[in-house]
Design an enzyme around this catalytic site. Structure first.
Site, PDB file in Angstrom:
ATOM      1  N   LEU A 160      14.545   7.806  -5.167  1.00 53.79           N
ATOM      2  CA  LEU A 160      13.377   6.469  -5.772  1.00 53.79           C
ATOM      3  C   LEU A 160      12.581   6.790  -6.591  1.00 53.79           C
ATOM      4  CD1 LEU A 160      13.097   3.870  -2.889  1.00 53.79           C
ATOM      5  CD2 LEU A 160      11.358   5.095  -3.582  1.00 53.79           C
ATOM      6  N   LEU A 161      12.355   5.630  -7.286  1.00 57.18           N
ATOM      7  CA  LEU A 161      11.385   5.569  -8.670  1.00 57.18           C
ATOM      8  C   LEU A 161      10.502   4.087  -7.725  1.00 57.18           C
ATOM      9  CD1 LEU A 161      10.914   5.103 -12.227  1.00 57.18           C
ATOM     10  CD2 LEU A 161      10.465   3.096 -10.877  1.00 57.18           C
ATOM     11  N   ASN A 162       8.872   4.240  -7.700  1.00 59.79           N
ATOM     12  CA  ASN A 162       8.800   3.035  -7.267  1.00 59.79           C
ATOM     13  C   ASN A 162       7.511   3.102  -8.214  1.00 59.79           C
ATOM     14  OD1 ASN A 162       7.816   4.811  -5.603  1.00 59.79           O
ATOM     15  ND2 ASN A 162       6.509   3.238  -4.903  1.00 59.79           N
ATOM     16  N   ASP A 163       6.072   2.854  -7.845  1.00 61.19           N
ATOM     17  CA  ASP A 163       5.191   2.378  -8.735  1.00 61.19           C
ATOM     18  C   ASP A 163       4.570   3.081 -10.047  1.00 61.19           C
ATOM     19  OD1 ASP A 163       5.208   0.488  -6.329  1.00 61.19           O
ATOM     20  OD2 ASP A 163       2.168   1.955  -5.923  1.00 61.19           O
ATOM     21  N   GLN A 204       5.793   6.691  -8.696  1.00 60.68           N
ATOM     22  CA  GLN A 204       5.813   7.286  -7.556  1.00 60.68           C
ATOM     23  C   GLN A 204       7.567   7.367  -7.184  1.00 60.68           C
ATOM     24  OE1 GLN A 204       3.504   6.461  -4.163  1.00 60.68           O
ATOM     25  NE2 GLN A 204       2.471   8.012  -6.194  1.00 60.68           N
ATOM     26  N   PHE A 255      -0.365   8.608  -2.956  1.00 63.16           N
ATOM     27  CA  PHE A 255       0.205   7.531  -3.143  1.00 63.16           C
ATOM     28  C   PHE A 255      -0.647   7.185  -4.515  1.00 63.16           C
ATOM     29  CE2 PHE A 255       1.598   5.764   1.455  1.00 63.16           C
ATOM     30  CZ  PHE A 255       2.929   6.125   0.828  1.00 63.16           C
ATOM     31  N   SER A 256      -0.067   5.721  -4.646  1.00 61.02           N
ATOM     32  CA  SER A 256      -0.448   5.717  -6.023  1.00 61.02           C
ATOM     33  C   SER A 256      -1.950   5.410  -6.458  1.00 61.02           C
ATOM     34  CB  SER A 256      -0.130   3.794  -6.075  1.00 61.02           C
ATOM     35  OG  SER A 256       1.451   3.662  -5.900  1.00 61.02           O
ATOM     36  N   ASP A 306      -4.737   3.047  -3.626  1.00 64.22           N
ATOM     37  CA  ASP A 306      -4.365   2.438  -4.449  1.00 64.22           C
ATOM     38  C   ASP A 306      -5.781   2.707  -5.246  1.00 64.22           C
ATOM     39  OD1 ASP A 306      -1.544   2.076  -3.295  1.00 64.22           O
ATOM     40  OD2 ASP A 306      -1.551   0.083  -3.236  1.00 64.22           O
ATOM     41  N   GLU A 358      -2.119  -4.793  -2.310  1.00 61.46           N
ATOM     42  CA  GLU A 358      -2.414  -3.808  -3.310  1.00 61.46           C
ATOM     43  C   GLU A 358      -2.187  -3.227  -4.491  1.00 61.46           C
ATOM     44  OE1 GLU A 358       1.467  -1.604  -0.610  1.00 61.46           O
ATOM     45  OE2 GLU A 358       2.785  -3.039  -1.405  1.00 61.46           O
TER      46      GLU A 358
END
Length: 545
Positions: free
Chosen positions: A107-110, A126, A169-170, A231, A285
Site C-alpha cells: 500500500l502506498l499513501n502520502d 508512505q 508517519f508523514s 505531519d 492533516e
C-alpha cells in the site's frame, strides 16, 4: 542490566519485533516465545501482544541508554530491510499505471519529503510493503532529474525504533548544503488499548540516500492537543525556522500547531492557529506552506467538514487557505477552497524548482478506501501527476507540468465526423472543448466507461464512474462552473486514472478509474470538439532495477 543483555535474553535481535520504553518500563515485542531465556520468561508477558515487560527499570546513564536504543533500532532496521526485499519487485497487473508513481507491492499513501536537493528531485512516500492495509509505515524513496522519470532508491526509513516502531508517519524535508534532513512523525502504540504516542522526529543524510535517525526533536505534545499530532512541515520565515503540525484539540477540533527553532533541533511552541475558521473538522492533516505571487498559502487536510458537493460522502478533504504570518510566527487563516474537486486527492506536498515554479503532487486515494481491483494483485494506490501552481488575479491556477510533454507520442488525428474512437490505449492526453449539455465517455468498452457531462440546467460538471469496476467510495463528483459558452478540458489519462484540468487550470478533478484492459474507446454526445490528442509513452518504472 544493559539493554543488550535484555535483547539477548529475549532471543537476540532476530527475535525482536520492536522495543518500547513507556514510563520506566522496557517492553520488548518478540516473534517466538520459545526463544526467551529462563530469566526473560519470568518477566510479565502479554500473550496477545507477544510483549515482555521489564518493570521499574533504573537507567543510570541516559546518554548511554539512548545510544544503545539507536543502535538496536539500526539492527532492527537492517533486518526489516532484508525482510522487505522480495516486496520491492513489482507484481504484474492490468491496472498498473504507465507513467504515474505506484508501489511495487503493498500500500502506498502520502507523498513525503518532496524536495530538490543536490541536483535532483527527491520524493518519498508512505509505504506498507507486505499487504494492502494501513500499518507500520515505511518511507519509500525515489529520485528524478525531470519530475517524470523516477528511479527507485533504498528505502529511506523503516519503523525500527522506540519512537516510530508503529509507523514512520508523514513529514517533509529540508536541504541544508550537503545535508538532507527528513522531519517526520514517529508513531507508537502502547498496550492492548493501543494508546497512541506521537513525537516529531529527525533523520539526516550526507549523501541523499542513506539516512541516520536522530530521534525526537519535539518529544511532547502541544498544550491542549490529543496524540493526533503529526505531519511536520518545516519552513524558513523571518530568519528562523517554523514547524507546522496538523493537530486535534482535546475538544476534537482540528487546528494547526506552530513551533519555532534557531537550529532545527530545539523547538519551542508558539501557538495553535485556525480559530478564525471556527469548527472546521475534527482533525487537520498534512500541512504545507508556500508563497505564490506574494500571497502566503497553507495547505490543510480537514477531516469531517461538510462538502458543498452533495455526492461527496467521504470525511477526508484537502484544501488551501490564505495565510497571514505574524512576526511572532502565529498564522491567521482565511478563504478555504478545495485543491481538487474529484474523488482521489489527499495529503499533497509541494516544492520549488530551480527555475522558481511551485510543483505539487498528492496521494491519488483516500484513507478509508483500500478495496480497489488492484488489491487482488497485491498493490493499491498511486500518486497524482505533478501540477504547477500559480496565483493570478486572485485565483489559484493549477496546470500540468510542462515536462509531461516529453511523454507525448505521435499525435492522434481524430475525424470530426466521428463520435466514437478506439485509441487502443488508456495512456493519453486529450484537449477538448465541450458545450453545455454534452457528454464525453472515456475508458469505454462494452463492459463500462467513465463519463464527464455538463448539465445545462444546473451549470454543473459531473464525473460519473458508476459504470466502472470501482468497489468502494463515491461514484459521482460534481462542481459548479462560471457562466460560459463552453468548457475547456485538458485530460491526462493513465491505465486506471483520469485527471481533468478545467478551463485553463481554474479547477482540477482527479479520479481512479478501473475498467477492463479492452476499455480503450472514447465517445461523445452533443457538441464536443477534440482539439488535440496524444498517446503517452511509458515513463521509467519507479521500481528497483
Amino acid at each position: 542490566m544493559s539493554l543488550f543483555s535484555i535483547i539477548k535474553d529475549c532471543g537476540g535481535i532476530h527475535n525482536i519485533q520492536r522495543v518500547l520504553i513507556p514510563d520506566s518500563r522496557i517492553i520488548i515485542e518478540i516473534h517466538e516465545f520459545e526463544l526467551l531465556s529462563a530469566e526473560a520468561k519470568q518477566q510479565a508477558y502479554n500473550l496477545t501482544l507477544k510483549q515482555v515487560t521489564y518493570q521499574q527499570t533504573v537507567i543510570e546513564n541516559k546518554d548511554e541508554f539512548g545510544a544503545q536504543l539507536l543502535e538496536i533500532g539500526q539492527l532492527i532496521s537492517d533486518q526489516q530491510r532484508q525482510d522487505i526485499t522480495p516486496y520491492t519487485a513489482p507484481v504484474e497487473c492490468e491496472f498498473r499505471p504507465d507513467w504515474h508513481i505506484s508501489p511495487p507491492q503493498g500500500l502506498l499513501n502520502d507523498p513525503n519529503g518532496f524536495i530538490y536537493h543536490q541536483g535532483q528531485y527527491h520524493l518519498f512516500y508512505q509505504w506498507y510493503p507486505y499487504t494492502c492495509v494501513h500499518k507500520d509505515k515505511y518511507w519509500a524513496h525515489l529520485t528524478s532529474k525531470d519530475l517524470v522519470n523516477w528511479q527507485w532508491q533504498p528505502v529511506a526509513l523503516t519503523p525500527s525504533d522506540w519512537f516510530d516502531s508503529y509507523g514512520v508517519f508523514s513529514g517533509h524535508a529540508i536541504s541544508q548544503d550537503d545535508l538532507l534532513m527528513l522531519f517526520y512523525t514517529g508513531n507508537v502504540r502502547i498496550g492492548e488499548q493501543r494508546d497512541r504516542h506521537t513525537t516529531q522526529c529527525l533523520a539526516t543524510s550526507t549523501d541523499g540516500i542513506h539516512f541516520t535517525k536522530q530521534g525526537p526533536v519535539v518529544p511532547e505534545l502541544p498544550p491542549g492537543v490529543t496524540p493526533h499530532c503529526r505531519d511536520p512541515k518545516v519552513i524558513r520565515h523571518n530568519d528562523r525556522w517554523l514547524m507546522l503540525l496538523g493537530v486535534q484539540r482535546e475538544d476534537e477540533i482540528g487546528r494547526l500547531a506552530i513551533y519555532h527553532s534557531e537550529d532545527l533541533k530545539t523547538w519551542t511552541f508558539i501557538a495553535l492557529c485556525g480559530d478564525e475558521l471556527g469548527d472546521f473538522g475534527y482533525m487537520w492533516e498534512c500541512p504545507d506552506f508556500f508563497t505564490l505571487n506574494q500571497q502566503d498559502f497553507i495547505v490543510i487536510g480537514p477531516q469531517g467538514i461538510r462538502s458543498p458537493d452533495k455526492s461527496h460522502t467521504a470525511p477526508h478533504h484537502n484544501g488551501i487557505v490564505k495565510a497571514q504570518l505574524e512576526t511572532s510566527g502565529k498564522a491567521l487563516l482565511s478563504d478555504f477552497q478545495p485543491l481538487d474537486y474529484g474523488f482521489d486527492f489527499y495529503a499533497p506536498q509541494s516544492l520549488e524548482t530551480p527555475d522558481g515554479r511551485r510543483i505539487m503532487c498528492a496521494w491519488m486515494g483516500l484513507p478509508d478506501e483500500i478495496d480497489h481491483p488492484s488489491a487482488d494483485n497485491g498493490w493499491v494506490h498511486q500518486l497524482t501527476t505533478m501540477r504547477e501552481l500559480s496565483y493570478d488575479n486572485g485565483a489559484l491556477i493549477q496546470k500540468p507540468i510542462k515536462e509531461l510533454a516529453t511523454l507525448r507520442h505521435t499525435p492522434i488525428v481524430l475525424s470530426k465526423d466521428e463520435t466514437s474512437f478506439d485509441l487502443h490505449s488508456k495512456a493519453f492526453e486529450l484537449q477538448v472543448s465541450m458545450q453545455w449539455g454534452s457528454v464525453l465517455r472515456l475508458h469505454q468498452s462494452e463492459s463500462g466507461y467513465c463519463e464527464i457531462r455538463l448539465d445545462s440546467a444546473s451549470r454543473r460538471l459531473y464525473i460519473d464512474r458508476s459504470n466502472t469496476l470501482i468497489r468502494e467510495g463515491d461514484t459521482v463528483r460534481e462542481m459548479s462552473l462560471a457562466e460560459s459558452d463552453s468548457v475547456q478540458l485538458h485530460i491526462f489519462s493513465d491505465t486506471s486514472s483520469l485527471e481533468v484540468f478545467i478551463n485553463e487550470g481554474e479547477a482540477v478533478m482527479s479520479a481512479r478509474v478501473f475498467t477492463d484492459k479492452n476499455s480503450t474507446q472514447l465517445s461523445f454526445d452533443g457538441d464536443v470538439q477534440i482539439q488535440a490528442c496524444w498517446l503517452l509513452n511509458k515513463a521509467s518504472a519507479p521500481f528497483i532495477s
